[in-house]
Design a protein around this motif. Structure first.
Motif, PDB file in Angstrom:
ATOM      1  N   SER A 160       0.834  -1.207   0.000  1.00 17.89           N
ATOM      2  CA  SER A 160       0.000   0.000   0.000  1.00 17.89           C
ATOM      3  C   SER A 160       0.864   1.249   0.000  1.00 17.89           C
ATOM      4  N   GLY A 161       2.154   1.083   0.298  1.00 14.34           N
ATOM      5  CA  GLY A 161       3.087   2.203   0.321  1.00 14.34           C
ATOM      6  C   GLY A 161       4.180   1.948   1.337  1.00 14.34           C
ATOM      7  N   GLY A 200       1.618   0.787  -4.440  1.00  7.43           N
ATOM      8  CA  GLY A 200       1.347   2.071  -3.810  1.00  7.43           C
ATOM      9  C   GLY A 200       2.540   2.993  -3.718  1.00  7.43           C
ATOM     10  N   SER A 201       2.455   4.137  -4.372  1.00  6.84           N
ATOM     11  CA  SER A 201       3.359   5.269  -4.179  1.00  6.84           C
ATOM     12  C   SER A 201       4.825   4.901  -4.418  1.00  6.84           C
ATOM     13  N   SER A 222      -0.602   3.206  -8.243  1.00  2.14           N
ATOM     14  CA  SER A 222      -0.892   4.645  -8.177  1.00  2.14           C
ATOM     15  C   SER A 222       0.070   5.358  -7.246  1.00  2.14           C
ATOM     16  N   VAL A 223       0.075   6.682  -7.336  1.00  2.00           N
ATOM     17  CA  VAL A 223       0.969   7.505  -6.525  1.00  2.00           C
ATOM     18  C   VAL A 223       0.483   7.656  -5.093  1.00  2.00           C
ATOM     19  N   ILE A 224      -0.778   7.357  -4.854  1.00  2.00           N
ATOM     20  CA  ILE A 224      -1.369   7.470  -3.529  1.00  2.00           C
ATOM     21  C   ILE A 224      -2.598   6.567  -3.479  1.00  2.00           C
ATOM     22  N   SER A 225      -3.006   6.175  -2.306  1.00  3.12           N
ATOM     23  CA  SER A 225      -4.207   5.344  -2.187  1.00  3.12           C
ATOM     24  C   SER A 225      -5.444   6.173  -2.512  1.00  3.12           C
ATOM     25  N   GLY A 228      -6.404   8.194   0.481  1.00  5.38           N
ATOM     26  CA  GLY A 228      -5.526   9.329   0.711  1.00  5.38           C
ATOM     27  C   GLY A 228      -5.810  10.468  -0.242  1.00  5.38           C
ATOM     28  N   CYS A 229      -6.033  10.118  -1.514  1.00  3.19           N
ATOM     29  CA  CYS A 229      -6.355  11.141  -2.518  1.00  3.19           C
ATOM     30  C   CYS A 229      -7.667  11.838  -2.176  1.00  3.19           C
TER      31      CYS A 229
END
Length: 315
Positions: A160-161, A200-201, A222-225, A228-229
């Motif tokens: 997830s990051g 994630g990110s 993606s750059v963010i969940s 979070g976005c």
């Protein structure tokens, strides 16, 4: 029994009916095989219909499914002679990232990836697949070893990051992620990365800046969940579904934009429903991509990777 997601309620109801009928089927005076076959056919068609038109948010839920295969399952099902290597030779061994020497269909490789864990103790041990700086520094060490011994690198991404805790920031989380990404790009050997769940990110890109980037059909990157976005744009995580659509984080969107190179088809209902079939499909695609990179010189490999990433976003 498979854990059903919110959008699979109709399938869950049919499967419950099938299970109840099977229990009744032990009675020799009853003949309900036709009813069971009819319900199984109906369930299969419904599942196929649902998964043929998943929204990006629903794909996110599938990518996070707790029964989805994890790194340890891929190692057991796709690789032989795995020899794990621990530690970053600086601070500690991060269990969120696992890697080492292995054989993939007879070929020696360096394999590494995120491990989320599949029950409470293992999830705590592996920190839910969220690596700290020492995890990315371990990945750097593994990639440098692969470069030294001229071994292809296979990376399986599912996180997830990166871990967002203060301890990780104190130990240089951003710098470790940047250097891991840099090491991916500097490899003189072929590298194939596969997004097998969540990508994630920076926690994902640090292990996915590869010559070939593959992605499971229902994985996300993606750059963010989405949560979070949504929290940033709308000040509420309730808009996560809208955020997932806007971010174009599905494999289909990312292939169209040139961010990934290939989509690996999953079994109907997701990789968690038929892990062996999913692993076979992933293994076939990894083998195909490694074969396409075989025989290239160090300079050609570096140039191909450079052109791939510089070409993203060009009209």
């Amino acid at each position: 029994m498979t854990a059903f997601l919110d959008f699979e309620k109709q399938v869950a109801a049919l499967d419950r009916q099938i299970a109840e009928l099977r229990e009744m089927g032990d009675d020799p005076t009853l003949n309900i095989e036709n009813d069971i076959a009819r319900l199984e056919d109906k369930s299969s068609k419904l599942l196929r219909d649902i998964y043929s038109k998943l929204t990006p948010w629903q794909k996110t839920q599938v990518a996070r499914h707790p029964e989805r295969p994890h790194f340890k399952h891929y190692i057991a099902g796709m690789f032989d002679d795995f020899m794990p290597l621990a530690g970053d030779r600086n601070f500690a061994d991060d269990h969120a990232i696992i890697g080492g020497f292995a054989r993939f269909r007879g070929q020696r490789v360096m394999v590494m990836g995120h491990e989320k864990g599949d029950d409470i103790p293992s999830r705590m041990k592996h920190n839910f697949g969220m690596a700290k700086p020492e995890g990315y520094r371990k990945a750097i060490r593994l990639m440098q070893l692969a470069d030294r011994y001229n071994l292809p690198v296979v990376s399986l991404v599912d996180t997830s990051g990166a871990f967002p805790g203060i301890q990780a920031e104190e130990r240089g989380q951003a710098e470790a992620i940047a250097r891991s990404t840099e090491q991916c790009l500097a490899l003189g050997v072929p590298m194939v990365a596969a997004i097998v769940g969540e990508g994630g990110s920076g926690g994902a890109i640090a292990m996915a800046a590869a010559n070939r980037v593959l992605m499971f059909e229902h994985a996300v990157y993606s750059v963010i969940s989405p949560e979070g976005c949504a929290s940033i744009l709308w000040r509420t995580a309730d808009k996560a579904a809208d955020a997932a659509t806007a971010m174009k984080m599905s494999a289909q969107d990312l292939l169209a934009m040139g961010v990934i190179d290939s989509i690996v088809t999953e079994p109907v209902g997701g990789a968690h429903r038929a892990p062996a079939q999913a692993m076979q499909a992933l293994g076939d695609e990894i083998a195909k991509q490694l074969q396409s990179l075989q025989g290239l010189s160090r300079e050609q490999i570096l140039h191909q990777r450079e052109e791939k990433f510089l070409g993203m976003g060009r009209a």
